[in-house]
Design an enzyme around this catalytic site. Sequence first.
Site, PDB file in Angstrom:
ATOM      1  N   LYS A   1      31.903  39.416  35.852  1.00 40.75           N
ATOM      2  CA  LYS A   1      31.597  39.690  34.442  1.00 40.75           C
ATOM      3  C   LYS A   1      30.363  38.881  34.001  1.00 40.75           C
ATOM      4  O   LYS A   1      29.431  39.422  33.412  1.00 40.75           O
ATOM      5  CB  LYS A   1      32.804  39.302  33.564  1.00 40.75           C
ATOM      6  CG  LYS A   1      32.501  39.359  32.076  1.00 40.75           C
ATOM      7  CD  LYS A   1      33.583  38.749  31.205  1.00 40.75           C
ATOM      8  CE  LYS A   1      33.068  38.639  29.769  1.00 40.75           C
ATOM      9  NZ  LYS A   1      34.019  38.059  28.837  1.00 40.75           N
TER      10      LYS A   1
ATOM     11  N   LYS B   1      25.374  29.795  28.689  1.00 40.58           N
ATOM     12  CA  LYS B   1      26.542  30.095  29.525  1.00 40.58           C
ATOM     13  C   LYS B   1      26.170  31.021  30.696  1.00 40.58           C
ATOM     14  O   LYS B   1      26.542  30.769  31.839  1.00 40.58           O
ATOM     15  CB  LYS B   1      27.621  30.739  28.653  1.00 40.58           C
ATOM     16  CG  LYS B   1      28.722  31.448  29.382  1.00 40.58           C
ATOM     17  CD  LYS B   1      29.932  30.603  29.630  1.00 40.58           C
ATOM     18  CE  LYS B   1      30.901  31.291  30.572  1.00 40.58           C
ATOM     19  NZ  LYS B   1      32.105  30.600  30.803  1.00 40.58           N
TER      20      LYS B   1
HETATM   21  P1  NAD Z   1      42.540  37.137  28.171  1.00 41.03           P
HETATM   22  O1  NAD Z   1      42.356  38.565  28.514  1.00 41.03           O
HETATM   23  O2  NAD Z   1      43.647  36.365  28.809  1.00 41.03           O
HETATM   24  O3  NAD Z   1      42.698  36.972  26.566  1.00 41.03           O
HETATM   25  C1  NAD Z   1      42.062  37.781  25.620  1.00 41.03           C
HETATM   26  C2  NAD Z   1      43.060  38.069  24.526  1.00 41.03           C
HETATM   27  O4  NAD Z   1      42.437  38.806  23.488  1.00 41.03           O
HETATM   28  C3  NAD Z   1      44.253  38.908  25.022  1.00 41.03           C
HETATM   29  O5  NAD Z   1      45.471  38.231  24.768  1.00 41.03           O
HETATM   30  C4  NAD Z   1      44.133  40.211  24.213  1.00 41.03           C
HETATM   31  O6  NAD Z   1      45.373  40.804  23.896  1.00 41.03           O
HETATM   32  C5  NAD Z   1      43.403  39.710  22.991  1.00 41.03           C
HETATM   33  N1  NAD Z   1      42.755  40.802  22.254  1.00 41.03           N
HETATM   34  C6  NAD Z   1      41.970  41.779  22.759  1.00 41.03           C
HETATM   35  N2  NAD Z   1      41.543  42.589  21.759  1.00 41.03           N
HETATM   36  C7  NAD Z   1      42.055  42.111  20.621  1.00 41.03           C
HETATM   37  C8  NAD Z   1      41.988  42.515  19.264  1.00 41.03           C
HETATM   38  N3  NAD Z   1      41.266  43.592  18.886  1.00 41.03           N
HETATM   39  N4  NAD Z   1      42.638  41.782  18.341  1.00 41.03           N
HETATM   40  C9  NAD Z   1      43.368  40.702  18.701  1.00 41.03           C
HETATM   41  N5  NAD Z   1      43.479  40.267  19.973  1.00 41.03           N
HETATM   42  C10 NAD Z   1      42.839  40.964  20.925  1.00 41.03           C
HETATM   43  O7  NAD Z   1      41.137  36.439  28.478  1.00 41.03           O
HETATM   44  P2  NAD Z   1      40.862  34.865  28.667  1.00 41.03           P
HETATM   45  O8  NAD Z   1      40.940  34.517  30.121  1.00 41.03           O
HETATM   46  O9  NAD Z   1      41.645  34.110  27.665  1.00 41.03           O
HETATM   47  O10 NAD Z   1      39.312  34.816  28.287  1.00 41.03           O
HETATM   48  C11 NAD Z   1      38.858  34.936  26.946  1.00 41.03           C
HETATM   49  C12 NAD Z   1      37.364  34.781  26.936  1.00 41.03           C
HETATM   50  O11 NAD Z   1      37.015  33.516  27.508  1.00 41.03           O
HETATM   51  C13 NAD Z   1      36.618  35.843  27.756  1.00 41.03           C
HETATM   52  O12 NAD Z   1      35.462  36.219  27.070  1.00 41.03           O
HETATM   53  C14 NAD Z   1      36.310  35.124  29.073  1.00 41.03           C
HETATM   54  O13 NAD Z   1      35.168  35.644  29.709  1.00 41.03           O
HETATM   55  C15 NAD Z   1      36.089  33.705  28.572  1.00 41.03           C
HETATM   56  N6  NAD Z   1      36.344  32.653  29.585  1.00 41.03           N
HETATM   57  C16 NAD Z   1      37.462  32.704  30.364  1.00 41.03           C
HETATM   58  C17 NAD Z   1      37.682  31.709  31.289  1.00 41.03           C
HETATM   59  C18 NAD Z   1      38.915  31.713  32.180  1.00 41.03           C
HETATM   60  O14 NAD Z   1      38.970  30.923  33.149  1.00 41.03           O
HETATM   61  N7  NAD Z   1      39.919  32.533  31.902  1.00 41.03           N
HETATM   62  C19 NAD Z   1      36.757  30.647  31.431  1.00 41.03           C
HETATM   63  C20 NAD Z   1      35.657  30.620  30.581  1.00 41.03           C
HETATM   64  C21 NAD Z   1      35.460  31.631  29.668  1.00 41.03           C
END
Ligand code: NAD
Length: 296
Positions: A243, A168
Amino acid sequence: MSKIGFIGLGNMGLPMARNLVAAGHQVSAFDRVETACAEAKAAGINICPNNGEVARDAEFIITMLPNGPIVLSVFEEILPAATKGAIIIDCSTVDVSSSKKAHDMATSAGLGCLDAPVSGGVGGATAGTLTFMVGGKKQTYDKALPILDIMGGKVVHCGDGGAGQSAKICNNMLLGISMIGAGEAFALAEKLGLDQKALFDVISTSSGFCWSVNTYCPVPGVGPQSPADNDYKPGFAGTLMLKDLKLSQQAAEETGAATPMGRKATQFYQQFVDDGFGNTDFSGAINTLKSMKRDT
Ligand code: NAD
């Protein structure tokens, strides 16, 4: 039908969990944000009071969380509660060291583990067309594949624990570099008085072709629909690109790999975010380039 636990119902996690429900699986979940839990409940997902309860009785536990330290703290909560032989699939994008540590923790607790970060963004998560890059034992991968296939259009087994995260960050480091390259080419063309559409027609069928030009062209009105045609609304936000670039530099530092362009791209997107464009699509880099002077 499998019993699936899901932790992290954010932008990516909620649509992924919805697709598992739509495929007929029994999904239990938790997120520390109440509104996320309420949305999930409305979609037929059983909401648990905490992360430990999500893990209890689950055959597969999926995590979709912001970063490595959070993933490790959630693993500490779920490992004592999980059933021996269950498989944890961490779909978050995290640093390779944390990912390997998570594998070690799960293995010591008698659980299977995969790191399975994704590409494809919120659109791919909603449509069930994500690309999964998976690290972990082949027999664990084979068991989890039918679950990953529901959420993804393409699933690649990259190697042992941490290999998915490695793939990734290598991919996204290249993407960050190539988007800056695409922006530079179109910005130079503009200075030369060259029509942007003419340049697209040439590059997209010549040796410069790449995803950043052919599929996601940073110039509005040129090429297929992209965030450039929607005022650079993400898409893939500048903060997320930063990030992933930082993770690439952390890995390069730890392994001694020379990544001069990756380092430059990291510095570039740091400035992009510092300038207030963190919530802009990363292809908006072209506008920064157009506003820069020659010697910067
Ligand atoms: P986001 O911040 O929208 O979602 C993360 C969720 O995790 C939040 O709802 C938060 O409340 C929850 N959370 C945090 N700590 C927690 C805990 N201790 N217990 C339970 N829940 C908890 O982020 P996202 O955009 O959904 O991305 C998630 C992952 O996917 C990240 O690592 C990001 O880098 C990766 N990602 C995101 C995208 C994108 O386009 N958004 C694309 C590829 C990869």
